[in-house]
Design an enzyme around this catalytic site. Structure first.
Site, PDB file in Angstrom:
ATOM      1  N   LEU A 113      40.627  31.248  41.066  1.00  0.00           N
ATOM      2  CA  LEU A 113      40.827  32.372  40.147  1.00  0.00           C
ATOM      3  C   LEU A 113      39.571  32.556  39.306  1.00  0.00           C
ATOM      4  O   LEU A 113      38.968  31.582  38.846  1.00  0.00           O
ATOM      5  CB  LEU A 113      42.008  32.100  39.208  1.00  0.00           C
ATOM      6  CG  LEU A 113      43.413  32.509  39.659  1.00  0.00           C
ATOM      7  CD1 LEU A 113      44.426  32.034  38.639  1.00  0.00           C
ATOM      8  CD2 LEU A 113      43.518  34.003  39.864  1.00  0.00           C
ATOM      9  N   ASP A 114      39.171  33.812  39.079  1.00  0.00           N
ATOM     10  CA  ASP A 114      38.037  34.086  38.195  1.00  0.00           C
ATOM     11  C   ASP A 114      38.344  33.584  36.788  1.00  0.00           C
ATOM     12  O   ASP A 114      39.517  33.533  36.377  1.00  0.00           O
ATOM     13  CB  ASP A 114      37.753  35.591  38.147  1.00  0.00           C
ATOM     14  CG  ASP A 114      37.156  36.109  39.445  1.00  0.00           C
ATOM     15  OD1 ASP A 114      36.638  35.291  40.227  1.00  0.00           O
ATOM     16  OD2 ASP A 114      37.210  37.341  39.668  1.00  0.00           O
ATOM     17  N   PRO A 115      37.323  33.226  36.017  1.00  0.00           N
ATOM     18  CA  PRO A 115      37.551  32.695  34.660  1.00  0.00           C
ATOM     19  C   PRO A 115      38.402  33.607  33.780  1.00  0.00           C
ATOM     20  O   PRO A 115      39.216  33.115  32.987  1.00  0.00           O
ATOM     21  CB  PRO A 115      36.134  32.556  34.101  1.00  0.00           C
ATOM     22  CG  PRO A 115      35.280  32.339  35.315  1.00  0.00           C
ATOM     23  CD  PRO A 115      35.894  33.167  36.390  1.00  0.00           C
ATOM     24  N   ASN A 116      38.249  34.919  33.903  1.00  0.00           N
ATOM     25  CA  ASN A 116      38.984  35.832  33.033  1.00  0.00           C
ATOM     26  C   ASN A 116      40.406  36.123  33.510  1.00  0.00           C
ATOM     27  O   ASN A 116      41.181  36.748  32.800  1.00  0.00           O
ATOM     28  CB  ASN A 116      38.216  37.148  32.894  1.00  0.00           C
ATOM     29  CG  ASN A 116      36.894  36.967  32.170  1.00  0.00           C
ATOM     30  OD1 ASN A 116      36.860  36.422  31.074  1.00  0.00           O
ATOM     31  ND2 ASN A 116      35.808  37.382  32.777  1.00  0.00           N
ATOM     32  N   ALA A 117      40.725  35.678  34.712  1.00  0.00           N
ATOM     33  CA  ALA A 117      42.084  35.851  35.236  1.00  0.00           C
ATOM     34  C   ALA A 117      42.954  34.681  34.799  1.00  0.00           C
ATOM     35  O   ALA A 117      42.470  33.587  34.517  1.00  0.00           O
ATOM     36  CB  ALA A 117      42.043  35.949  36.759  1.00  0.00           C
TER      37      ALA A 117
END
Length: 306
Positions: free
Chosen positions: A37-41
């Protein structure tokens, strides 16, 4: 510790950050995860512990479900709100218009991965090139969007929310941008929550704070799911004690001597192998040519079978 813990990944954490925290919480060296998962997700990140880490490359279910918020008329270099704004424009799309194009983005479609992604081209990550201001040609890749539902859309603010069930490799921010391009405008993802991954849903997920609290009370195993939970879509084959010992030692099994098995076996099919007392031992693969079940992957503690 052997099994799966479903983590509700917080914002501003990489998937690697979560693994590092979980290694300390569980005091387990062998650890991996399913689906970066991307950091902002935020949302579902299954963490594999101990012998479960061997399952990372053979999971039968890579499908995901996301809840994504978006705004029309805003374009960034990363296709999400955390990137550098390239342009903004006034838009006035009606909800009915938006709904009318969604079927075109359902089923098997082609998608070009964004420059800010972990996809490799000629040995280089696209995000490394993007950070240097380099853009390269990317070939479209086939993905599957199983369902695409507009949960909400405010015509005044041009902001909305989508629910997307999709295959591995789908970029939701690209999907949003592609939908917006149908109206000759840009679109930008403003938040992303993964509500399901690899067969696990967010209602089974624990926050890192909850897991720390369980660990402090020596109750972390309350959050632990079995290794077998990763493979529930495979049918079961039950072995006798003698056959369990043979499987534990890597030996192939004559299917004609196995009493408890599915009525029909598919050539090349993978099955959950279980002992007579219902212990999950691993995965077997059926070879029709020799009428044998061969070891595909072993997971149990085989000292108890020898």
């Amino acid at each position: 510790m052997n099994g799966v813990i479903v983590v509700n990944k917080p914002e501003d954490f990489t998937s690697f950050d979560v693994v590092a925290v979980m290694r300390k919480i569980c005091n387990e060296r062998k650890i991996g995860h399913c689906g970066t998962l991307d950091p902002n997700a935020t949302g579902v990140l299954p963490v594999l512990l101990g012998r479960a880490a061997k399952a990372q490359d053979i999971l039968p279910n890579h499908d995901k479900t996301y809840i994504a918020e978006f705004v029309l008329g805003k374009v960034t270099d990363t296709l999400d709100v955390w990137g550098e704004v390239q342009r903004e424009e006034k838009t006035s799309i009606k909800k009915e218009k938006l709904l009318s194009v969604l079927p075109d983005f359902t089923g098997e479609i082609e998608q070009i991965p964004p420059m800010f992604s972990a996809v490799q081209i000629n040995g280089q990550r696209l995000y490394d090139l993007a950070r240097k201001g380099i853009e390269v040609e990317r070939k479209p890749r086939k993905i599957t969007v199983y369902s695409l539902e507009l949960l909400d859309f405010d015509e005044e603010t041009q902001r909305g929310k989508l629910k997307v069930a999709c295959s591995k490799g789908t970029y939701i921010r690209t999907l949003i941008d592609d939908i917006a391009k149908r109206f000759c405008m840009g679109g930008c993802m403003t938040s992303l929550v993964r509500s399901e991954a690899c067969g696990f849903s967010i209602d089974k997920a624990y926050t890192l704070d909850e897991l720390r609290a369980l660990s402090e009370k020596c109750e972390i195993e309350k959050a632990l799911l079995s290794i077998e939970s990763l493979f529930v879509r495979y049918e079961e084959i039950f072995l006798s004690d003698a056959q369990s010992k043979r499987f534990a030692n890597g030996g192939a099994l004559d299917v004609n001597r196995i009493r408890k098995k599915p009525e029909t076996l598919a050539d090349g099919g993978i099955y959950r192998i279980k002992s007579q007392n219902n212990t999950f031992m691993g995965l077997g693969i059926y070879k029709a040519e020799t009428s044998e079940i061969k070891v595909y992957k072993q997971f149990a503690d085989y000292s108890e079978f020898n």
